[in-house]
Design an enzyme around this catalytic site. Structure first.
Site, short mmCIF file in Angstrom:
data_model
loop_
_atom_site.label_atom_id
_atom_site.label_comp_id
_atom_site.label_asym_id
_atom_site.label_seq_id
_atom_site.Cartn_x
_atom_site.Cartn_y
_atom_site.Cartn_z
N LYS A 246 -6.39 17.16 9.99
CA LYS A 246 -5.09 17.13 9.32
C LYS A 246 -5.29 16.58 7.90
O LYS A 246 -5.73 15.45 7.72
CB LYS A 246 -4.10 16.25 10.08
CG LYS A 246 -2.69 16.31 9.50
CD LYS A 246 -1.71 15.47 10.29
CE LYS A 246 -0.29 15.68 9.75
NZ LYS A 246 -0.19 15.41 8.30
N ASP B 35 -4.17 15.17 4.25
CA ASP B 35 -3.13 14.23 3.80
C ASP B 35 -2.74 14.60 2.37
O ASP B 35 -3.21 14.00 1.40
CB ASP B 35 -3.66 12.79 3.86
CG ASP B 35 -2.54 11.77 3.74
OD1 ASP B 35 -1.37 12.16 3.76
OD2 ASP B 35 -2.85 10.56 3.62
N GLU C 235 -6.65 11.55 8.80
CA GLU C 235 -5.28 11.24 9.19
C GLU C 235 -4.97 11.67 10.61
O GLU C 235 -4.15 11.05 11.29
CB GLU C 235 -4.28 11.92 8.25
CG GLU C 235 -2.85 11.48 8.48
CD GLU C 235 -1.84 12.28 7.68
OE1 GLU C 235 -0.67 11.88 7.66
OE2 GLU C 235 -2.21 13.30 7.10
#
Length: 318
Positions: free
Chosen positions: A43, A45, A181
């Site tokens: 993921k 950021d 993240e």
């Protein structure tokens, strides 16, 4: 809703290109889904963006379809080099540190006054259109294959592919240990459908979400900002989520206070809400917040400010 929505001027309204596609948004879950049907990625950021290539010209739209093309010069140059007459790419604008990790605060600094916008890169993870063909009905694995072929063995400087990562029972712990993240997991056979979907899900190392600022409490730091007061939306109504007093710095704290002072209102946006000494503001600013959970009275535990979401509007919460 109990407040009057601001009326956007023509200058403030999003410039939406013909054929613009709102993004597919992952649903937050507690655990990484297991099994061969799922594809997993890091993921990123940063800011979710859609990148539109048309005969060498590039347009970049935020998730709520604001035109931010001028903010991403490196991405524009890189995408213009791709060997395609037209394409629509889904990805994330980010700034990497020396370890290759992305941080939302770094991206905000790059986008700020005097920031190094040339450092902003694009992580690509989906391809919605290529050379006149709409790919959204095709399975994710087919779209990714087309994306990989488009990028070639050496993608233009400023573009990286969001690689698939191997899944295991401890995959989230490993990702968190490296400082990322979280993880986005996607069904391999899923088509691309705009909006919040279950075909894509996300798990996070630290809880984070977006909240609406409804005022602040004065203090002795950051130009007079003590803490900001937050709300989320439940069933079309603002619901108080508590105060936040950490995560600011000498730049962001005064900036948040300045913007809230410009939209002050006499009464709280949530009828009957009482916070001693509070300065109330129209609910127009969306912020990114990290937190550790919720208290029994539905307020955030240990929240910390990450930044203002310039790419979000309150209308998206309704």
């Amino acid at each position: 809703m109990k407040w009057a929505r601001p009326t956007a001027s023509a200058r403030d309204r999003p410039s939406i290109a013909a054929g613009a596609i709102p993004p597919l948004l992952p649903t937050l879950v507690d655990r990484v889904p297991q099994g061969p049907d799922w594809l997993h990625e890091i993921k990123w950021d940063g800011y979710r963006i859609g990148v539109y290539l048309d005969k060498g010209k590039v347009k970049i739209l935020t998730r709520n379809l604001h035109d931010w093309t001028v903010k991403f010069p490196t991405i524009v140059t890189a995408v213009a080099e791709l060997d395609a007459s037209d394409a629509i790419i889904d990805g994330e604008a980010f700034v990497a540190d020396e370890k290759g990790l992305s941080h939302f605060s770094s991206l905000q600094r790059a986008l700020g006054r005097g920031g190094r916008r040339q450092d902003i890169m694009l992580a690509v993870f989906d391809l919605l259109k290529l050379n006149g063909e709409d790919l959204r009905d095709r399975p994710l694995v087919d779209r990714r294959e087309a994306l990989i072929n488009l990028l070639g063995e050496a993608p233009p400087n400023g573009i990286v592919l969001s690689d698939e990562i191997s899944a295991g029972s401890d995959i989230l712990a490993q990702v968190c240990q490296f400082g990322f993240e979280g993880i986005v997991s996607k069904l391999r056979i899923s088509p691309y459908r705009s909006g919040r979907r279950q075909e894509w899900v996300k798990t996070k190392c630290v809880l984070s979400d977006e909240f609406i600022v409804i005022g602040y409490e004065p203090g002795n730091s950051y130009g007079g900002l003590g803490s900001i007061l937050l709300a989320n939306v439940e069933e079309g109504r603002l619901v108080y989520a508590g105060g936040l007093g950490t995560g600011f710095n000498a730049r962001t704290g005064p900036e948040v206070k300045r913007r809230l002072d410009a939209i002050q209102m006499d009464k709280p946006p949530i009828p009957g809400l009482k916070v001693k000494g509070a300065v109330w503001a129209r609910p127009e600013i969306v912020v990114d917040v990290e937190y550790r959970g919720w208290t029994a009275d539905h307020q955030l535990r240990h929240p910390s400010f990450k930044g203002i979401r310039e790419d979000r509007s309150v209308d998206e919460f309704l």
